[in-house]
Design a protein around this motif. Structure first.
Motif, PDB file in Angstrom:
ATOM      1  N   ASP A  27      31.542  35.863  34.743  1.00 52.29           N
ATOM      2  CA  ASP A  27      30.823  36.989  35.327  1.00 52.29           C
ATOM      3  C   ASP A  27      30.548  38.061  34.280  1.00 52.29           C
ATOM      4  O   ASP A  27      29.457  38.646  34.233  1.00 52.29           O
ATOM      5  N   LYS A  69      26.335  38.676  41.065  1.00 48.86           N
ATOM      6  CA  LYS A  69      27.754  38.345  41.141  1.00 48.86           C
ATOM      7  C   LYS A  69      27.880  36.835  41.157  1.00 48.86           C
ATOM      8  O   LYS A  69      27.226  36.156  41.933  1.00 48.86           O
ATOM      9  N   LEU A  70      28.705  36.308  40.294  1.00 50.21           N
ATOM     10  CA  LEU A  70      28.847  34.855  40.176  1.00 50.21           C
ATOM     11  C   LEU A  70      29.358  34.266  41.483  1.00 50.21           C
ATOM     12  O   LEU A  70      30.350  34.700  42.030  1.00 50.21           O
TER      13      LEU A  70
END
Length: 226
Positions: A208, A221-222
């Motif tokens: 991230d 956001k991962l």
């Protein structure tokens, strides 16, 4: 040479209800009575029953040995994959893997077939809990010849409920990669890698952070799909 040349593909999808034709009577009994039916809700890996339904409905499966390299699952995965970024040069930057990936619900007569066998094997209902989803995956690494190691530069895995959001996100990422400005951030990434290794930073948090360093406010956001 820190240069990355590539060609890009655009994602495409078929009818979301394509998996509707039932299995033949020659295979259905054995498969639905004994076949593995665990569903990978977080990712896109297909179990043997799902693979059978996908194949009979004309969907081509792809076995990817690299898909789970960070998760320790050496057997890889069987999924519906399409290529995204395809590298065309030799460089210290390498595209480890880059795909679009898809998952379809089981509908129509195929669904009815599973419902019938679920009377004796209720766990088959797991197969009917899947909705359509799609995703993208891009992993770029750096060859550190001095230390004879390969270091991660960026690894993004994002999931979506519909094609519109997938196409929009893919277009944004392609614009950022085409811009080439992110290459100037790679020295910062390599310094971060050393710090993260020394501090034993969680692998997902590292991924991230790398995306944020490279793509700034455009980094999502991962969403992990391991």
């Amino acid at each position: 040479m820190m240069q990355l040349d590539y060609k890009c593909h655009t994602p495409y999808s078929v009818d979301q209800n394509i998996v509707h034709t039932p299995l033949s009577s020659m295979v259905v009994a054995d498969l639905l009575k004994t076949g593995q039916c665990h569903v990978d809700h977080e990712g896109f890996d297909l179990n043997e029953i799902e693979r059978a339904y996908y194949e009979v409905n004309g969907l081509s499966l792809y076995h990817d040995d690299t898909w789970y390299k960070d998760g320790g699952k050496e057997s890889g995965t069987n999924s519906i994959l399409q290529p995204w970024f395809v590298q065309t040069n030799k460089s210290s930057l390498i595209i480890d893997h880059s795909h679009f990936v898809f998952r379809y619900p089981i509908t129509g007569e195929a669904r009815n077939q599973i419902l019938e066998f679920s009377k004796e094997r209720p766990e088959l209902l797991r197969l009917l809990s899947v909705n359509f989803k799609c995703g993208l995956d891009l992993c770029i690494d750096y060859i550190n010849e001095e230390d004879a190691i390969i270091e991660p530069v960026v690894h993004i895995e994002w999931d979506f409920d519909g094609m519109f959001d997938l196409i929009k996100a893919a277009s944004e990422v392609m614009q950022l990669v085409d811009n080439k400005e992110w290459i100037e951030s790679i020295p910062s990434i390599l310094r971060y890698n050393k710090l993260a290794k020394r501090k034993k930073v969680d692998a997902f948090y590292q991924a991230d952070t790398r995306a944020m360093i490279l793509f700034g406010s455009k980094a999502y956001k991962l969403i992990s799909t391991l």
